[in-house]
Design an enzyme around this catalytic site. Structure first.
Site, PDB file in Angstrom:
ATOM      1  N   THR C 107       0.855  -1.179   0.000  1.00 24.54           N
ATOM      2  CA  THR C 107       0.000   0.000   0.000  1.00 24.54           C
ATOM      3  C   THR C 107       0.888   1.225   0.000  1.00 24.54           C
ATOM      4  OG1 THR C 107      -1.585  -1.194   1.348  1.00 24.54           O
ATOM      5  CG2 THR C 107      -1.849   1.186   1.226  1.00 24.54           C
ATOM      6  N   GLY C 108       0.630   2.122  -0.913  1.00 25.30           N
ATOM      7  CA  GLY C 108       1.407   3.358  -0.926  1.00 25.30           C
ATOM      8  C   GLY C 108       2.609   3.284  -1.838  1.00 25.30           C
ATOM      9  N   CYS C 109       2.643   2.290  -2.718  1.00 27.81           N
ATOM     10  CA  CYS C 109       3.677   2.262  -3.751  1.00 27.81           C
ATOM     11  C   CYS C 109       3.146   3.009  -4.957  1.00 27.81           C
ATOM     12  CB  CYS C 109       4.010   0.826  -4.159  1.00 27.81           C
ATOM     13  SG  CYS C 109       5.436   0.184  -3.310  1.00 27.81           S
ATOM     14  N   VAL C 110       3.635   4.220  -5.160  1.00 23.83           N
ATOM     15  CA  VAL C 110       3.096   5.026  -6.256  1.00 23.83           C
ATOM     16  C   VAL C 110       3.973   4.867  -7.488  1.00 23.83           C
ATOM     17  CG1 VAL C 110       2.437   7.336  -6.969  1.00 23.83           C
ATOM     18  CG2 VAL C 110       2.135   6.639  -4.610  1.00 23.83           C
TER      19      VAL C 110
END
Lengths: 135, 102, 110
Positions: C107-110
């Protein structure tokens, strides 16, 4: 890096009846990559998101309450909880899980992330933002 | 520095309007849209709470939403103004931020 | 799409992340690693185990910068840095290690 803006995520819904609470948390985690000045506000039914003792085994959905404790790792360290919203629901701060962050600049000292504020303080926090995102 | 607040739920179904009125600052605007327009009704159980903020906050409803629901001016609090869609856009540009009360 | 481990089948999505997290095993980890061209050694396992502990505690797979920072805190700066982690997992320490650890995509890997 561009100018840092103040982002406030406003949480006003209880955790499992609708998808708002989980969506908010996911947006916070993803948005943390942009290194802005992030705060979270919990008022009205939003305070139920942070209560202790959640166990979702019986309803077949993921219990995301432990994830709030990871927010410090994402440098999200300001969780404002409204006192009046707790009072109206017969809750106290002791009904909420403990959430801390480790301050890298202070030898990883543990500090509380939860800050209980009154309604007037909450209004002032809202009025002090560049961007307010509602869930 | 001021905020445009929008409320899109009926005040008889959720506390969103009351919570908004409790948290908005003097000089802010509160725009009631969609089912939120019922918050403008005169003689309702929440009318007093709405009127109480009339002096410090600009209270508005979105005209097309009110009209769709048959809320003519004579049914609404006189403290509540009306804007159309262009007026909504103007409000967004005139304020520093917009806060939606869902 | 599925991995084959000891005669059993473990479903995965189009990116290789397993669908049912309960089906993970050490043998499966070796199989996933092989499909990623990684031969698991102790150092790989240290990261994979760290990720599984993190998920157990917080119910999320951390973003890469969070993973590296947390590794730095618990294992020291000689391991908690980009170079070390990317040498172990060339296609991204969070994405690749999470896949091997049987966790969802971070989560939060852009």
């Amino acid at each position: 890096m561009s100018v840092t803006k103040k982002f406030l995520y406003v949480n006003r819904k209880a955790p499992y009846g609708t998808i708002y609470a989980l969506e908010s948390l996911e947006v916070v985690l993803i948005g943390a990559a942009f290194e802005q000045d992030v705060s979270l506000a919990f008022l009205d039914d939003g305070v139920f998101q942070l209560t202790k003792g959640q166990d979702t085994k019986g309803i077949g959905v993921k219990n995301f309450s432990p994830t709030f404790r990871a927010l410090g790792d994402y440098e999200v360290t300001k969780l404002y909880i409204e006192q009046e919203s707790l009072d109206e629901r017969g809750l106290t701060k002791d009904d909420l899980q403990e959430i801390v962050y480790e301050d890298e600049d202070d030898d990883w000292a543990e500090k509380p992330s939860i800050r209980v504020v009154n309604r007037a303080e909450m209004a002032a926090i809202m009025a002090d933002q560049d961007v307010v995102l509602s869930f | 520095m001021s905020t445009l607040h929008t409320v899109n739920k009926s005040p008889f179904a959720t506390d969103a309007l009351l919570s908004c009125l409790n948290h908005c600052s003097d000089g802010d605007a509160v725009l009631m849209i969609e089912d939120g327009v019922y918050g403008a009704l005169a003689n309702s159980r929440i009318s007093k709470a709405v009127q109480a903020r009339a002096g410090s906050v600009t209270l508005l409803i979105l005209g097309p939403d009110a009209q769709a629901r048959g809320l003519n001016s004579d049914k609404c609090l006189s403290d509540v103004g009306r804007v159309d869609y262009d007026g909504f856009v103007d409000l967004v540009t005139q304020h520093d931020r917009t806060q939606a009360w869902l | 799409m599925a991995y084959q481990v000891n005669g059993s089948t473990v479903e995965h999505d189009e990116e290789g992340y397993i669908t049912n997290l309960d089906e993970w095993s050490k043998e499966l980890a070796d199989t996933i690693a092989e499909s990623e061209n990684i031969e698991m050694n102790e150092e790989h396992w240290e990261v994979v185990n760290f990720l599984r502990d993190y998920y157990e505690e917080y119910q999320i797979a951390p973003a890469v910068r969070v993973l590296i920072k947390s590794i730095k805190k618990s294992m020291g700066p000689e391991k908690g840095n980009n170079k070390y982690m990317y040498e172990l997992f060339p296609y991204g320490p969070a994405k690749q290690a999470c896949k091997i650890a049987g966790l969802p995509k971070p989560t939060g890997c852009v």
